[in-house]
Design a protein around this motif. Structure first.
Motif, PDB file in Angstrom:
ATOM      1  N   GLN A   1      -0.186  -1.713 -11.385  1.00  0.00           N
ATOM      2  CA  GLN A   1      -1.400  -2.403 -11.247  1.00  0.00           C
ATOM      3  C   GLN A   1      -2.027  -3.342 -12.788  1.00  0.00           C
ATOM      4  O   GLN A   1      -2.698  -3.903 -12.687  1.00  0.00           O
ATOM      5  CB  GLN A   1      -2.659  -1.887 -10.852  1.00  0.00           C
TER       6      GLN A   1
ATOM      7  N   TRP B   1       4.009   8.929  -8.109  1.00  0.00           N
ATOM      8  CA  TRP B   1       3.414   7.671  -7.363  1.00  0.00           C
ATOM      9  C   TRP B   1       2.208   7.181  -8.234  1.00  0.00           C
ATOM     10  O   TRP B   1       1.709   6.103  -8.191  1.00  0.00           O
ATOM     11  CB  TRP B   1       3.087   8.175  -5.943  1.00  0.00           C
ATOM     12  N   ASN B   2       1.411   7.999  -8.757  1.00  0.00           N
ATOM     13  CA  ASN B   2       0.201   7.852  -9.185  1.00  0.00           C
ATOM     14  C   ASN B   2       0.596   6.873 -10.505  1.00  0.00           C
ATOM     15  O   ASN B   2      -0.181   5.860 -10.761  1.00  0.00           O
ATOM     16  CB  ASN B   2      -0.801   8.954  -9.633  1.00  0.00           C
TER      17      ASN B   2
ATOM     18  N   SER C   1      -1.656   3.181  -0.909  1.00  0.00           N
ATOM     19  CA  SER C   1      -0.782   2.234  -1.249  1.00  0.00           C
ATOM     20  C   SER C   1      -1.102   0.792  -1.127  1.00  0.00           C
ATOM     21  O   SER C   1      -2.351   0.640  -0.450  1.00  0.00           O
ATOM     22  CB  SER C   1       0.719   2.597  -0.464  1.00  0.00           C
TER      23      SER C   1
ATOM     24  N   PRO D   1      -4.419   0.638  -4.660  1.00  0.00           N
ATOM     25  CA  PRO D   1      -4.774   1.917  -5.335  1.00  0.00           C
ATOM     26  C   PRO D   1      -6.130   2.379  -5.531  1.00  0.00           C
ATOM     27  O   PRO D   1      -6.906   1.653  -5.965  1.00  0.00           O
ATOM     28  CB  PRO D   1      -4.126   1.747  -6.735  1.00  0.00           C
TER      29      PRO D   1
ATOM     30  N   VAL E   1      -1.395  -6.433  -6.153  1.00  0.00           N
ATOM     31  CA  VAL E   1      -2.345  -5.172  -6.306  1.00  0.00           C
ATOM     32  C   VAL E   1      -3.775  -5.639  -6.372  1.00  0.00           C
ATOM     33  O   VAL E   1      -4.555  -5.261  -5.469  1.00  0.00           O
ATOM     34  CB  VAL E   1      -1.956  -4.298  -7.445  1.00  0.00           C
TER      35      VAL E   1
ATOM     36  N   ASN F   1      10.284   6.302  -5.315  1.00  0.00           N
ATOM     37  CA  ASN F   1       9.517   5.337  -6.194  1.00  0.00           C
ATOM     38  C   ASN F   1      10.380   4.634  -7.228  1.00  0.00           C
ATOM     39  O   ASN F   1      10.061   3.171  -7.467  1.00  0.00           O
ATOM     40  CB  ASN F   1       8.415   5.977  -6.826  1.00  0.00           C
TER      41      ASN F   1
ATOM     42  N   LEU G   1       1.812   3.340  -9.521  1.00  0.00           N
ATOM     43  CA  LEU G   1       0.663   2.585  -9.031  1.00  0.00           C
ATOM     44  C   LEU G   1       0.106   1.945 -10.488  1.00  0.00           C
ATOM     45  O   LEU G   1      -0.340   0.831 -10.399  1.00  0.00           O
ATOM     46  CB  LEU G   1      -0.125   3.365  -8.148  1.00  0.00           C
TER      47      LEU G   1
END
Length: 459
Positions: A364, A356-357, A223, A243, A433, A381, A360
């Motif tokens: 990003q 979550w993947n 994270s 990430p 990010v 999330n 992110l």
């Protein structure tokens, strides 16, 4: 001086294997030897998903993929029984990992493992490493907020919000601290697994993990500090390094290693032909979570928008989306190189389950979201996306629990029209990010510290 050797152990699910494989590649590029442990079933899926290039082209000489049995039959029927995998992780796999480490030590005439990096949800792996006197690090592939929720279990029990088995006593929305996402007791990570047996097993794992984590040398999280400042404030021992997927270039062949399904790269040529910001990207991860009624309503809503659609079906490929847009207006694939897809200028929004993947990867790349969470950490999330970062909208469900087609069209039109400045905020999140993984960023510095520590473990 010998080369450091790290043993990496993911939870046996796609969303856990991929970030730990990215982490392994990052460590390998720093001259660290990796042994990556998958279950035999997942190991075979990974090998079978690789394209024409040889296995060695993907893993290089620094990563060794090994496998252990998980005690389950290979048939989909056996593997789809709710609670079976979580039971295997809790009761069967720990012995197999211990036996593997024992064998590796015996065959090398002494400990050759510098460190065990275990998925944070496998606390028993930390205990096994400690038993052999091996240094250990826990890696959380989810948001820090999910981990902090796990650490708060005893307080939730004391406050009468859940019982000793994790079941909610009241239906209530809570906030662990100001700035953190709001969470509903009925949708806690372990509660909304739709199955009592899975819920019980995952809750047991989380209780075990809380004890095991105390003996770990490092607690790493995929994270970004600036995106979860409040959660990291509550869990000061958690170090953000994410990430992690940005630790290696999109051009590397290794970006597809760890995928359980072969990636369809034709969709990238299709994206090249689309207008900038015009495409609705639809992907719900590797689990088949959508019923037929929802599938049909989603297809109706997407058709009504009359916009180009790239739809990834994942593991439920046998049910092709019943979408009737013109042939060049829709592209349906089983699995896509998602990181690359989201970096294309043609993508206008991401209709997501909020794993979550995916969260992110969208963040990003500065992509606004439309959220359809189903279980586990997806609700946390979603709360980050919609309420904290304000880069997306949630679909409203009807009395059947289904998002109707008209609601799909309405929310897509709203986010693509962007009166709410979702794109502008999403681009700000992207900047946050990118600063974190750039030189002198918090994630970059934490990764460096960890690599230097690993190297210092070699006698």
């Amino acid at each position: 001086m010998g080369r450091p050797h790290v043993l990496v152990i993911p939870y046996p699910a796609q969303g856990h294997v991929l970030p730990l494989m990215s982490f392994s590649h990052y460590l390998a590029k720093q001259g660290i030897q990796i042994t990556f442990i998958n279950t035999e079933f997942n190991h075979n899926r990974i090998i079978n998903s690789l394209s024409k290039s040889s296995y060695q082209d993907y893993v290089g000489h620094w990563i060794n993929l090994v496998s252990i049995p998980d005690g389950l039959e290979d048939s989909p029927e056996e593997r789809n029984i709710p609670g079976k995998l979580s039971e295997s992780v809790l009761r069967f796999i720990p012995n197999k990992v211990e036996q593997l480490i024992e064998r590796m030590i015996a065959e090398s005439s002494g400990t050759i493992i510098s460190c065990v990096v275990a998925d944070q949800s496998l606390g028993w792996a930390i205990e096994v490493a400690a038993k052999f006197g091996i240094s250990r690090a826990a890696f959380c592939p989810a948001a820090a907020a999910s981990m902090v929720l796990g650490f708060s279990i005893q307080k939730l029990i004391d406050d009468g919000l859940i019982d000793s088995e994790g079941s909610p006593r009241v239906n209530k929305t809570i906030q662990l601290s100001p700035g953190m996402p709001k969470m509903e007791t009925e949708k806690f990570v372990w509660v909304c697994l739709k199955n009592k047996e899975s819920q019980k097993n995952i809750f047991q794992l989380m209780l075990q993990n809380n004890k095991s984590i105390e003996s770990t040398d490092w607690l790493l999280c995929n994270s970004v500090y600036e995106l979860e400042t409040a959660a990291f404030g509550l869990g000061s021992q958690i170090l953000p390094i994410g990430p992690i997927a940005w630790a290696h270039s999109l051009k590397e062949e290794s970006t597809s290693l760890g995928s359980f399904l072969p990636q369809d790269r034709d969709c990238l040529d299709w994206l090249d032909r689309q207008i900038s910001g015009s495409v609705i990207y639809v992907a719900f991860g590797s689990f088949g979570v959508m019923g037929n009624a929802q599938l049909e309503e989603l297809a109706i809503g997407l058709e009504l928008t009359k916009r180009p659609v790239l739809w990834v079906t994942g593991s439920w490929d046998q049910r092709k989306p019943p979408i009737k847009l013109g042939s060049d207006q829709v592209k349906v694939v089983r699995w896509a190189p998602q990181r690359e897809v989201l970096s294309y200028g043609a993508i206008g929004c991401f209709v997501s389950h909020c794993g979550w993947n995916s969260t992110l990867e969208g963040a990003q790349n500065g992509i606004p979201f439309l959220c359809m969470p189903y279980f586990a950490d997806q609700f946390i999330n979603k709360a980050y996306i919609c309420d904290v970062w304000k880069i997306g909208l949630e679909f409203e469900r009807d009395e059947r629990g289904v998002v109707p087609g008209l609601e799909v069209k309405k929310k897509i039109d709203e986010i693509m029209r962007d009166d709410g400045n979702y794109k502008k905020r999403a681009m700000k999140v992207k900047d946050i990010v990118m600063k974190s993984v750039a030189k002198d960023g918090i994630s970059y510095e934490n990764l460096n510290k960890f690599v230097n520590w690993i190297k210092s473990q070699v006698n």
